[in-house]
Design a protein around this motif. Structure first.
Motif, PDB file in Angstrom:
ATOM      1  N   ASN A   1      -4.311   7.421-116.779  1.00 46.36           N
ATOM      2  CA  ASN A   1      -5.153   8.461-116.185  1.00 46.36           C
ATOM      3  C   ASN A   1      -6.607   8.042-116.176  1.00 46.36           C
ATOM      4  OD1 ASN A   1      -3.071  10.154-115.648  1.00 46.36           O
ATOM      5  ND2 ASN A   1      -3.309  11.388-117.529  1.00 46.36           N
ATOM      6  N   THR A   2      -7.337   8.522-115.186  1.00 50.12           N
ATOM      7  CA  THR A   2      -8.791   8.327-115.199  1.00 50.12           C
ATOM      8  C   THR A   2      -9.416   9.504-115.941  1.00 50.12           C
ATOM      9  OG1 THR A   2      -9.231   9.567-113.196  1.00 50.12           O
ATOM     10  CG2 THR A   2      -8.646   7.230-112.951  1.00 50.12           C
ATOM     11  N   THR A   3     -10.711   9.324-116.279  1.00 55.35           N
ATOM     12  CA  THR A   3     -11.424  10.419-116.932  1.00 55.35           C
ATOM     13  C   THR A   3     -11.876  11.447-115.901  1.00 55.35           C
ATOM     14  OG1 THR A   3     -13.495   9.224-116.703  1.00 55.35           O
ATOM     15  CG2 THR A   3     -12.303   8.937-118.777  1.00 55.35           C
ATOM     16  N   GLY A   4     -11.759  11.056-114.623  1.00 52.39           N
ATOM     17  CA  GLY A   4     -12.227  11.941-113.586  1.00 52.39           C
ATOM     18  C   GLY A   4     -13.645  11.643-113.152  1.00 52.39           C
ATOM     19  N   HIS A   5     -14.311  10.721-113.925  1.00 54.99           N
ATOM     20  CA  HIS A   5     -15.675  10.325-113.538  1.00 54.99           C
ATOM     21  C   HIS A   5     -15.606   9.238-112.496  1.00 54.99           C
ATOM     22  CE1 HIS A   5     -16.808  11.589-117.905  1.00 54.99           C
ATOM     23  NE2 HIS A   5     -16.514  12.628-117.120  1.00 54.99           N
ATOM     24  N   GLU A   6     -16.532   9.307-111.545  1.00 55.03           N
ATOM     25  CA  GLU A   6     -16.527   8.286-110.493  1.00 55.03           C
ATOM     26  C   GLU A   6     -17.960   7.998-110.073  1.00 55.03           C
ATOM     27  OE1 GLU A   6     -14.195   9.282-107.057  1.00 55.03           O
ATOM     28  OE2 GLU A   6     -15.230   7.770-105.847  1.00 55.03           O
ATOM     29  N   TRP A   7     -18.312   6.703-109.997  1.00 50.54           N
ATOM     30  CA  TRP A   7     -19.651   6.308-109.554  1.00 50.54           C
ATOM     31  C   TRP A   7     -19.499   5.359-108.367  1.00 50.54           C
ATOM     32  CZ3 TRP A   7     -18.232   6.481-114.673  1.00 50.54           C
ATOM     33  CH2 TRP A   7     -18.922   7.387-115.485  1.00 50.54           C
ATOM     34  N   ASP A   8     -19.928   5.732-107.251  1.00 48.09           N
ATOM     35  CA  ASP A   8     -19.856   4.902-106.047  1.00 48.09           C
ATOM     36  C   ASP A   8     -18.487   4.271-105.891  1.00 48.09           C
ATOM     37  OD1 ASP A   8     -22.467   5.533-105.715  1.00 48.09           O
ATOM     38  OD2 ASP A   8     -23.230   3.672-106.608  1.00 48.09           O
ATOM     39  N   GLY A   9     -17.463   5.018-106.122  1.00 46.64           N
ATOM     40  CA  GLY A   9     -16.121   4.502-105.914  1.00 46.64           C
ATOM     41  C   GLY A   9     -15.512   3.841-107.154  1.00 46.64           C
ATOM     42  N   LEU A  10     -16.368   3.600-108.217  1.00 49.30           N
ATOM     43  CA  LEU A  10     -15.806   3.039-109.456  1.00 49.30           C
ATOM     44  C   LEU A  10     -15.323   4.173-110.322  1.00 49.30           C
ATOM     45  CD1 LEU A  10     -18.504   0.353-110.358  1.00 49.30           C
ATOM     46  CD2 LEU A  10     -16.201  -0.027-109.441  1.00 49.30           C
ATOM     47  N   LYS A  11     -14.054   4.068-110.778  1.00 50.74           N
ATOM     48  CA  LYS A  11     -13.496   5.143-111.597  1.00 50.74           C
ATOM     49  C   LYS A  11     -13.291   4.644-113.023  1.00 50.74           C
ATOM     50  CE  LYS A  11     -11.309   7.174-107.606  1.00 50.74           C
ATOM     51  NZ  LYS A  11     -10.060   7.252-106.827  1.00 50.74           N
ATOM     52  N   GLU A  12     -13.450   5.543-113.975  1.00 52.15           N
ATOM     53  CA  GLU A  12     -13.321   5.175-115.393  1.00 52.15           C
ATOM     54  C   GLU A  12     -11.942   5.545-115.901  1.00 52.15           C
ATOM     55  OE1 GLU A  12     -15.630   6.079-119.641  1.00 52.15           O
ATOM     56  OE2 GLU A  12     -15.837   7.435-117.910  1.00 52.15           O
TER      57      GLU A  12
END
Ligand code: HEC
Ligand code: HEC
Length: 289
Positions: free
Chosen positions: A14-25
């Motif tokens: 799962n991702t954390t739901g955070h996204e920066w310019d298309g990069l997901k954590e």
């Protein structure tokens, strides 16, 4: 910030739901076991700080009342108790008896070395070799007051010219020039005579005049030939051993203004066993008589 949790298609995490310019954590939390150990250490440290003295504050104590000093106390007591029988023997024996008994002697030499380093080395040097300015070597056979066990012990117990003990060693030499007993020229002549005692005079006439002064003023303490006097602690002047220097200027200073070396008395400061150990140690430094 969008918080849309979704499954990453490559790792399956799962991702954390955070996204920066298309990069997901990706959400990859610490392993649970690690986290619980971490919390446990924090809890442990709090308990520890409560029980033991851990704050950098003088006198801080924990709930247990434990201190490092308190903890070493019993060990020191045990150490002392283990040494006590030997110390009692050393207290009761004379230095000569101690030196004659191999077991006591070994103990006294070891203990004497430590006591010497703590109390005497500052003046007499680490190995008892003496120091310029009136601190005699204790490792040679040139003694001011004597190198027998009794003489050494008396010197250590009572010291020298210290006003602490009625039995302290050492008389006071008169201040011949400072107090007007001799003129400056007479002091210079006498210094020349003292030099002649060790064959170093350069002015025979002055030395002869000085010899007259010496006979009248000095022999009562330093002896006919400058051989010294142990009862007074008047040093030998016809050898090459000098407390305060054997050159003419130093001699004139010694004669004109006199010197008065002082040593504390140790009888009231040190345990009798320690005084005995020191006596045996100093006697064994090389010059014991
Ligand atoms: C503050 C300096 C000082 C300390 C500390 C000191 N001494 Fe001395 N000691 C002297 C001086 C100075 C003399 C010589 C005094 C004189 O000029 O007559 C002397 C003389 C002696 C002598 C006589 C030497 C001789 O030739 O007869 C002995 C023995 C001696 N000291 C042993 C000790 C011992 C052992 C200790 C340690 C317990 C000690 N001293 C600590 C200054 C000191
Ligand atoms: C009352 C006794 C007395 C008389 C008299 C006396 N002295 Fe001294 N003299 C001493 C003593 C004691 C010392 C040691 C002082 C010390 O250890 O601090 C000494 C030290 C000295 C020293 C230093 C020795 C050294 O090793 O550095 C010289 C030199 C000396 N005397 C020369 C003379 C001369 C020369 C006269 C006569 C003019 C004289 N003294 C008279 C007692 C005397």
């Amino acid at each position: 910030m969008p918080t849309k949790i979704e499954k990453d298609s490559i790792t399956g995490t799962n991702t954390t739901g955070h996204e920066w310019d298309g990069l997901k954590e990706l959400n990859t939390p610490l392993p649970k076991w690690w986290l619980y150990v971490f919390y446990a250490t924090i809890a442990f440290s709090i308990v520890w700080m409560a029980i033991y003295p851990s704050l950098p504050v003088t006198g801080a104590r924990g709930l247990s009342g434990w201190t490092a000093r308190g903890a070493i106390g019993p060990a020191l007591e045990a150490e002392k108790a283990a040494r006590e029988p030997m110390l009692a023997k050393l207290r009761a024996a004379t230095p000569a008896q101690i030196a004659a008994d191999p077991e006591m002697r070994a103990f006294a030499l070891a203990g004497g070395r430590i006591a010497f380093a703590n109390n005497c080395a500052g003046c007499h040097g680490a190995g008892g070799q003496g120091a310029p300015g009136g601190f005699p070597s204790l490792a040679d056979d040139d003694w001011l007051y004597g190198g027998s066990f009794d003489a050494i012990q008396h010197t250590i117990r009572h010291g020298v010219r210290n006003g602490e003990s009625d039995e302290a060693r050492g008389v006071a030499m008169p201040r011949f020039q400072a107090d007007g007993l001799l003129k400056a020229e007479q002091v210079a002549d006498t210094a020349e005579y003292v030099l002649s005692l060790t064959g170093r005079a350069t002015d025979a006439a002055a030395a002869q005049r000085g010899g007259q002064v010496f006979a009248e003023n000095c022999v009562s303490c330093h002896g006919e030939k400058g051989e010294g006097n142990r009862d007074m602690g008047a040093p030998r002047l016809n050898d090459q051993v000098w407390l305060y220097g054997g050159d003419k200027a130093s001699l004139m200073r010694s004669i004109g203004w006199s010197r008065a070396g002082v040593m504390p008395s140790w009888g009231g400061r040190l345990d009798p066993a320690t005084v005995n150990m020191l006596t045996v140690y100093v006697h064994a430094l090389g010059g014991g008589e």
